[in-house]
Design an enzyme around this catalytic site. Structure first.
Site, short mmCIF file in Angstrom:
data_model
loop_
_atom_site.label_atom_id
_atom_site.label_comp_id
_atom_site.label_asym_id
_atom_site.label_seq_id
_atom_site.Cartn_x
_atom_site.Cartn_y
_atom_site.Cartn_z
CG PHE A 178 -1.86 1.19 1.25
CD1 PHE A 178 -3.03 1.16 0.49
CD2 PHE A 178 -1.60 2.31 2.01
CE1 PHE A 178 -3.90 2.23 0.49
CE2 PHE A 178 -2.46 3.40 2.03
CZ PHE A 178 -3.63 3.35 1.26
N GLY A 179 0.69 2.09 -1.01
CA GLY A 179 1.44 3.32 -1.11
C GLY A 179 0.58 4.52 -0.74
CE1 TYR A 180 2.89 7.36 4.25
CE2 TYR A 180 2.79 4.97 4.07
CZ TYR A 180 3.39 6.12 4.56
OH TYR A 180 4.49 6.00 5.36
N GLY A 181 2.40 7.70 -0.15
CA GLY A 181 3.26 8.86 -0.41
C GLY A 181 3.71 8.84 -1.85
CB SER A 182 7.07 9.13 -3.41
OG SER A 182 7.73 8.04 -2.79
CD GLU B 277 9.45 4.10 0.83
OE1 GLU B 277 9.53 5.02 1.67
OE2 GLU B 277 8.98 4.28 -0.31
#
Length: 207
Positions: free
Chosen positions: A9-13, A101
């Site tokens: 799950f990606g919530y930034g870049s 990350e």
């Protein structure tokens, strides 16, 4: 039964710069979290001497406990994208994301929600997500919006200008779904664009 799919799950870049070898993607959201520019960036949007700011996830109750007077007290939903990775490349993508990350982020497993026929429900169980917990060395915590916006506006790192990260993320989140609003992102984007306008006005007035 086959092995569990590797879903990130990606919530930034990751929203506007997805990982490689994606075979499916699904917009969705996390409940009980906030997305805040509360993480120093020494390696992408800043430097070790002058770190920028990037987003992390924080449990809502944890954020409430140490954020002081958060201007968005009712936000506890974070929209992003769940990426299913080709199982043939799972190891490669894990290594890629662990490196990308590396500046203070920890891997957690979280449920991703969606809106199906007008009803909120879990659409993916136990997706992997990189979270900058509040005990990691790069965690900066809560900063006033104006101070934070000015810091983002002037910071630059190897991956580019910090404000471009903000602008790209804000635009990407708005595109995810009709409901995918983020008050914190919107406030920072508005203030940084005001700073852009002020700078342009100043430049035009120079002889």
């Amino acid at each position: 039964m086959g092995e569990k799919a590797y879903v990130v799950f990606g919530y930034g870049s990751l929203i506007f710069k997805p990982p490689p070898h994606v075979v499916a993607e699904q917009p969705g959201f996390l409940k009980g979290y906030v997305r805040r520019f509360a993480q120093k960036s020494h390696d992408h949007r800043g430097t070790p001497e002058s770190p920028g700011r990037v987003v992390t996830l924080v449990h809502k109750e944890d954020w409430d406990a140490f954020s002081g007077s958060d201007p968005f007290p009712n936000d506890d939903v974070v929209w992003g994208i769940a990426y299913t990775i080709d199982p043939l490349y799972e190891s490669e993508v894990r290594d890629y994301l662990d490196y990308r990350e590396k500046d203070g982020y920890t891997l957690e497993e979280l449920n991703v929600w969606g809106i199906v026929d007008g009803v909120e429900q879990v659409v993916i169980h136990n997706a992997f997500c990189y979270v900058g917990r509040n005990d990691n060395p790069s965690f900066i915590g809560s900063e006033p919006i104006d101070k934070l916006a000015k810091h983002i506006w002037r910071s630059v790192g190897p991956s580019g200008r910090n404000k471009d990260y903000l602008y790209d993320l804000a635009a990407a989140v708005k595109r995810l779904a009709p409901e995918s609003h983020d008050s914190h992102l919107s406030a920072l984007e508005t203030r940084c664009r005001e700073l852009d306008a002020e700078r342009n006005d100043w430049d035009e007035k120079q002889p």
